[in-house]
Design an enzyme around this catalytic site. Structure first.
Site, PDB file in Angstrom:
ATOM      1  N   GLU A 178       0.858  -1.201  -0.114  1.00  0.00           N
ATOM      2  CA  GLU A 178       0.087  -0.110   0.120  1.00  0.00           C
ATOM      3  C   GLU A 178       0.952   1.384  -0.046  1.00  0.00           C
ATOM      4  O   GLU A 178       1.941   1.291   0.658  1.00  0.00           O
ATOM      5  CB  GLU A 178      -0.886  -0.040   1.237  1.00  0.00           C
ATOM      6  CG  GLU A 178      -1.718  -1.119   1.345  1.00  0.00           C
ATOM      7  CD  GLU A 178      -2.513  -1.386   2.801  1.00  0.00           C
ATOM      8  OE1 GLU A 178      -3.288  -2.249   2.809  1.00  0.00           O
ATOM      9  OE2 GLU A 178      -2.000  -0.420   3.467  1.00  0.00           O
ATOM     10  N   CYS A 203      -2.010   1.298   7.815  1.00  0.00           N
ATOM     11  CA  CYS A 203      -1.220   0.556   6.972  1.00  0.00           C
ATOM     12  C   CYS A 203      -1.528  -1.065   7.004  1.00  0.00           C
ATOM     13  O   CYS A 203      -1.630  -1.482   8.193  1.00  0.00           O
ATOM     14  CB  CYS A 203       0.254   0.633   7.077  1.00  0.00           C
ATOM     15  SG  CYS A 203       1.265  -0.263   6.167  1.00  0.00           S
ATOM     16  N   CYS A 255       4.937  -7.720  14.637  1.00  0.00           N
ATOM     17  CA  CYS A 255       4.398  -7.088  15.671  1.00  0.00           C
ATOM     18  C   CYS A 255       3.187  -7.562  15.936  1.00  0.00           C
ATOM     19  O   CYS A 255       2.502  -7.749  15.136  1.00  0.00           O
ATOM     20  CB  CYS A 255       4.696  -5.363  15.519  1.00  0.00           C
ATOM     21  SG  CYS A 255       6.221  -4.725  15.289  1.00  0.00           S
TER      22      CYS A 255
END
Ligand code: SF4
Length: 394
Positions: free
Chosen positions: A94, A356, A118
């Site tokens: 993206e 994101c 993460c």
């Protein structure tokens, strides 16, 4: 069998010069190519009218200028625009453009997926697919800048570009942040090539202050960045102690806070501004208490920095909530009263899932990371996945 064409977007100025020299052409041809491609946005070699016809014929045979194909182009009501770009094998990345008064910021991706994993990140959920090439990274800027410049309804011209060759048009993108999908410092060589193009007057001519690399804390590469291309640095912190950060940002287990903050101190003399930015995503009941605010003050009080508090931008699988406005207010007040520089970021593009990884997450979950994360979250309540949202610098 014919050899595949090289993508000229892969080359920074030195690499372009070497390529042109390898074709037995004069050095000024490299500069012409850079300007045609990056300043004028031309991808058809036949349109590069001041190149000798024989050189154009050679290039048509050996080279091309291609950026990633667009799968989706989404417009938010606040002017934010987001592209989903095809990187092959069912994967996508993206880019997000955020127009604001006096500037236009493009957030770009450096990897398809991310291996850092993460626990709070939609991109991390998708697993790692591959590094983007330098051309695929800079191609996001190339594509967005030239697309937006030709769309008078989509952009507010930011400022006249000071570099010869750009006089005929206004610059659209004034800031670039490497805060999209992927950990930029784990795709180091390609990111450095792309950064050099962003800064190069023959390409985009952005100042170091207006180009930001965001890292989850790859300590050795922070030191290398200081030497190779010291742009603005943002560190995804999200927790005021190792125990919590070990859970939210697993890389912390390898490079704990003491080592990370020491690397930040070493970076500061090279930074284009005299401070670093720490990103801190505000998660209801996870990292947003008064005690954690005071702990954050103690952690960062000796580093010249700005703390950017980011209201969590929820996505369906996260199972987490954004901190309330009152909680964020109380948290930032503790930081400010302690003399820290702190801001609360506006969320943008909520209606197009601008955080994101959210759009790409609809396309692919290659490694079933999402499935595993949900399973883990059921076992360890305190390790619920959260999301880091659109970390756009002020
Ligand atoms: S926050 Fe950044 S480093 Fe962490 S998984 Fe997401 S993209 Fe990777």
């Amino acid at each position: 069998m014919t050899s595949p064409r090289v993508n000229l977007l892969d080359f920074d100025a030195d690499q372009m010069a070497a390529y042109v020299a390898g074709l037995n052409e004069k050095p000024f041809r490299a500069k012409q190519l850079m300007q045609w491609i990056h300043q004028r946005g031309v991808s058809n070699i036949n349109d590069m009218s001041d190149l000798a016809k024989t050189f154009r014929t050679t290039l048509l045979d050996k080279a091309e200028i291609v950026s990633l194909p667009v799968l989706k182009d989404e417009h938010a009501t606040d002017g934010t625009r987001k592209w989903l770009l095809d990187v092959g094998a069912g994967n996508a990345v993206e880019s997000v453009f955020i127009p604001e008064d006096g500037r236009g910021t493009l957030c770009i991706s450096s990897q398809a997926g991310c291996a850092v994993n993460c626990r709070f990140c939609s991109t991390g959920y998708q697993g790692f697919s591959r590094n983007l090439t330098a051309g695929e990274i800079i191609g996001q800027l190339w594509f967005a800048e030239h697309l937006l410049r030709n769309d008078p309804n989509a952009v507010r011209r930011i400022e006249e570009f000071p570099t010869p060759g750009w006089e005929h048009t206004g610059r659209v993108i004034s800031n670039v942040v490497m805060m999209g999908m992927g950990e930029p410092l784990l795709n180091y060589d390609n990111v450095i090539t792309a950064l050099r193009l962003m800064l190069d007057d023959r390409a985009y001519g952005l100042s170091r202050r207006r180009v930001t690399v965001s890292t989850s804390g790859v300590v050795p590469m922070i030191d290398r960045l200081a030497q190779d291309c010291p742009v603005a640095l943002a560190v995804s912190l999200h927790a005021p102690n190792d125990a919590l950060r070990d859970q939210l940002v697993p890389l912390n287990q390898k490079y704990p806070l003491k080592e990370l903050l020491a690397a930040c101190e070493r970076y500061l003399p090279f930074a284009p501004r005299d401070f670093l930015t720490f990103e801190y995503c505000m998660l209801d009941g996870i990292n947003d208490s008064d005690i954690q605010a005071k702990e954050l003050v103690r952690l960062l009080k000796d580093i010249k920095c700005k703390i950017n508090l980011i209201p969590f931008n929820p996505f369906p699988e996260s199972g987490l909530k954004r901190s309330t406005a009152q909680r964020i207010h109380a948290f930032v007040n503790i930081l400010l009263e302690a003399g820290m520089v702190a801001t609360v970021r506006k969320t943008r593009g909520d209606d197009i899932a601008a955080a994101c990884g959210q759009l790409a997450g609809d396309v692919v979950d290659r490694t079933r990371v999402r499935e595993r994360a949900v399973h883990d979250a059921e076992i360890v309540q305190s390790e619920q996945p959260i999301h880091w949202l659109n970390k756009l610098d002020d």
